[in-house]
Design a protein around this motif. Structure first.
Motif, PDB file in Angstrom:
ATOM      1  N   GLY A  37    -101.250 -14.783  -3.715  1.00 34.97           N
ATOM      2  CA  GLY A  37    -102.096 -15.967  -3.675  1.00 34.97           C
ATOM      3  C   GLY A  37    -101.974 -16.656  -2.332  1.00 34.97           C
ATOM      4  O   GLY A  37    -101.137 -16.299  -1.511  1.00 34.97           O
ATOM      5  N   PRO A  38    -102.814 -17.649  -2.069  1.00 39.03           N
ATOM      6  CA  PRO A  38    -102.777 -18.336  -0.781  1.00 39.03           C
ATOM      7  C   PRO A  38    -101.521 -19.198  -0.657  1.00 39.03           C
ATOM      8  O   PRO A  38    -100.941 -19.603  -1.655  1.00 39.03           O
ATOM      9  N   PRO A  39    -101.087 -19.480   0.574  1.00 39.24           N
ATOM     10  CA  PRO A  39     -99.911 -20.333   0.753  1.00 39.24           C
ATOM     11  C   PRO A  39    -100.207 -21.755   0.304  1.00 39.24           C
ATOM     12  O   PRO A  39    -101.354 -22.187   0.279  1.00 39.24           O
ATOM     13  N   SER A  40     -99.175 -22.490  -0.064  1.00 40.70           N
ATOM     14  CA  SER A  40     -99.348 -23.881  -0.481  1.00 40.70           C
ATOM     15  C   SER A  40     -99.647 -24.725   0.754  1.00 40.70           C
ATOM     16  O   SER A  40     -99.434 -24.279   1.876  1.00 40.70           O
ATOM     17  N   PRO A  41    -100.118 -25.976   0.575  1.00 42.11           N
ATOM     18  CA  PRO A  41    -100.372 -26.843   1.729  1.00 42.11           C
ATOM     19  C   PRO A  41     -99.123 -27.065   2.580  1.00 42.11           C
ATOM     20  O   PRO A  41     -99.229 -27.347   3.756  1.00 42.11           O
ATOM     21  N   ALA A  42     -97.947 -26.957   1.972  1.00 39.32           N
ATOM     22  CA  ALA A  42     -96.701 -27.114   2.732  1.00 39.32           C
ATOM     23  C   ALA A  42     -96.237 -25.790   3.320  1.00 39.32           C
ATOM     24  O   ALA A  42     -95.109 -25.670   3.784  1.00 39.32           O
ATOM     25  N   PRO A  55     -84.721 -21.712   7.759  1.00 39.68           N
ATOM     26  CA  PRO A  55     -85.890 -20.834   7.628  1.00 39.68           C
ATOM     27  C   PRO A  55     -87.137 -21.435   8.272  1.00 39.68           C
ATOM     28  O   PRO A  55     -87.283 -22.657   8.345  1.00 39.68           O
ATOM     29  N   TYR A  56     -88.018 -20.561   8.756  1.00 42.87           N
ATOM     30  CA  TYR A  56     -89.310 -20.997   9.274  1.00 42.87           C
ATOM     31  C   TYR A  56     -90.255 -21.216   8.107  1.00 42.87           C
ATOM     32  O   TYR A  56     -90.244 -20.469   7.136  1.00 42.87           O
ATOM     33  N   ARG A  57     -91.080 -22.251   8.218  1.00 39.15           N
ATOM     34  CA  ARG A  57     -92.086 -22.562   7.198  1.00 39.15           C
ATOM     35  C   ARG A  57     -93.456 -22.373   7.836  1.00 39.15           C
ATOM     36  O   ARG A  57     -93.917 -23.188   8.626  1.00 39.15           O
ATOM     37  N   GLU A  58     -94.109 -21.279   7.494  1.00 41.89           N
ATOM     38  CA  GLU A  58     -95.393 -20.893   8.086  1.00 41.89           C
ATOM     39  C   GLU A  58     -96.535 -21.736   7.535  1.00 41.89           C
ATOM     40  O   GLU A  58     -96.671 -21.905   6.316  1.00 41.89           O
ATOM     41  N   VAL A  59     -97.357 -22.284   8.456  1.00 36.98           N
ATOM     42  CA  VAL A  59     -98.565 -23.014   8.069  1.00 36.98           C
ATOM     43  C   VAL A  59     -99.727 -22.468   8.891  1.00 36.98           C
ATOM     44  O   VAL A  59     -99.530 -21.859   9.945  1.00 36.98           O
ATOM     45  N   ASP A  60    -100.943 -22.678   8.396  1.00 36.72           N
ATOM     46  CA  ASP A  60    -102.126 -22.240   9.123  1.00 36.72           C
ATOM     47  C   ASP A  60    -102.251 -23.017  10.426  1.00 36.72           C
ATOM     48  O   ASP A  60    -101.965 -24.216  10.483  1.00 36.72           O
ATOM     49  N   ALA A  99     -90.492 -30.403   1.461  1.00 36.65           N
ATOM     50  CA  ALA A  99     -91.500 -30.196   2.500  1.00 36.65           C
ATOM     51  C   ALA A  99     -92.827 -30.815   2.089  1.00 36.65           C
ATOM     52  O   ALA A  99     -93.339 -30.536   1.015  1.00 36.65           O
ATOM     53  N   VAL A 100     -93.346 -31.675   2.942  1.00 33.90           N
ATOM     54  CA  VAL A 100     -94.652 -32.291   2.754  1.00 33.90           C
ATOM     55  C   VAL A 100     -95.464 -31.946   3.999  1.00 33.90           C
ATOM     56  O   VAL A 100     -94.962 -32.076   5.120  1.00 33.90           O
TER      57      VAL A 100
END
Length: 200
Positions: A37-42, A55-60, A99-100
């Motif tokens: 599924g798609p990544p969450s907004p966070a 850890p790295y938190r990947e965002v668009d 994470a927000v």
């Protein structure tokens, strides 16, 4: 304004590190094919970690935080660090550790040594924090759970170089060593440079 007692050369300003060429749509499509599924907004946590194990938190890329860093000498021999952020808000002390999107704190490093956790866009480095020689000041954005905001597997961070020269005696009281007027900007070297978040 003049700085006495040492010659200072400041090479500064800002790096936005967001590298890679994968599109947001293709990433989401690949994850749907795998059933994730798609990544969450966070964002989503990656296996990659920083030197301290966070850890790295990947965002668009479209929604990712951006940061620019400027370092200037002050009259007392220290350094003023100013951050310019976009798509990012500093969380106050005591914020819940989760994470927000677009929120968190910044970690400030001098030559890969953590010297401060920042919850505001400014910080003062004492003269003792930066000795003679050339140094890299890096500021990396973190979520409140201490994960590192990342785009295409690269941390969102900005860098500035500063060079402190040997103190020199002043023989003419009408002149004194000053910041090098020819200092130029430089982006960080851990990814491709992005646009300056301070530009409109």
């Amino acid at each position: 304004m003049a700085w006495t007692g040492r010659q200072v050369t400041v090479l500064a300003v800002c790096g936005v590190l967001m590298a890679g060429s994968a599109g947001c749509g293709s990433r989401a499509a690949q994850e749907r094919e795998r059933g994730a599924g798609p990544p969450s907004p966070a964002g989503r946590l990656l296996e990659e970690r920083d030197d301290e194990g966070r850890p790295y938190r990947e965002v668009d890329e479209e929604d990712a935080p951006e940061i620019g860093v400027e370092v200037t000498p002050d009259t007392g021999g220290g350094w003023d660090v100013r951050l310019r952020v976009r798509n990012f808000r500093f969380s106050p002390d005591g914020t819940a550790r989760r994470a927000v999107p677009g929120r968190g704190l910044a970690h400030l490093y001098v030559d890969d040594r953590l010297v401060a956790l920042l919850r505001a866009p400014g910080h003062h480095l004492s003269p003792h924090a930066v000795r003679r020689g050339t140094h890299q000041v890096t500021v990396r954005l973190h979520a409140d759970d201490d994960s590192v905001w990342a785009v295409h597997g690269k941390p969102v961070e900005g860098t500035a170089d500063i060079t402190v020269s040997e103190p020199s005696p002043i023989t003419d009281t009408t002149t004194s060593p000053a910041a090098d007027p020819t200092a130029t900007g430089r982006t960080g070297d851990r990814g491709s440079p992005g646009r300056d978040p301070g530009a409109s």
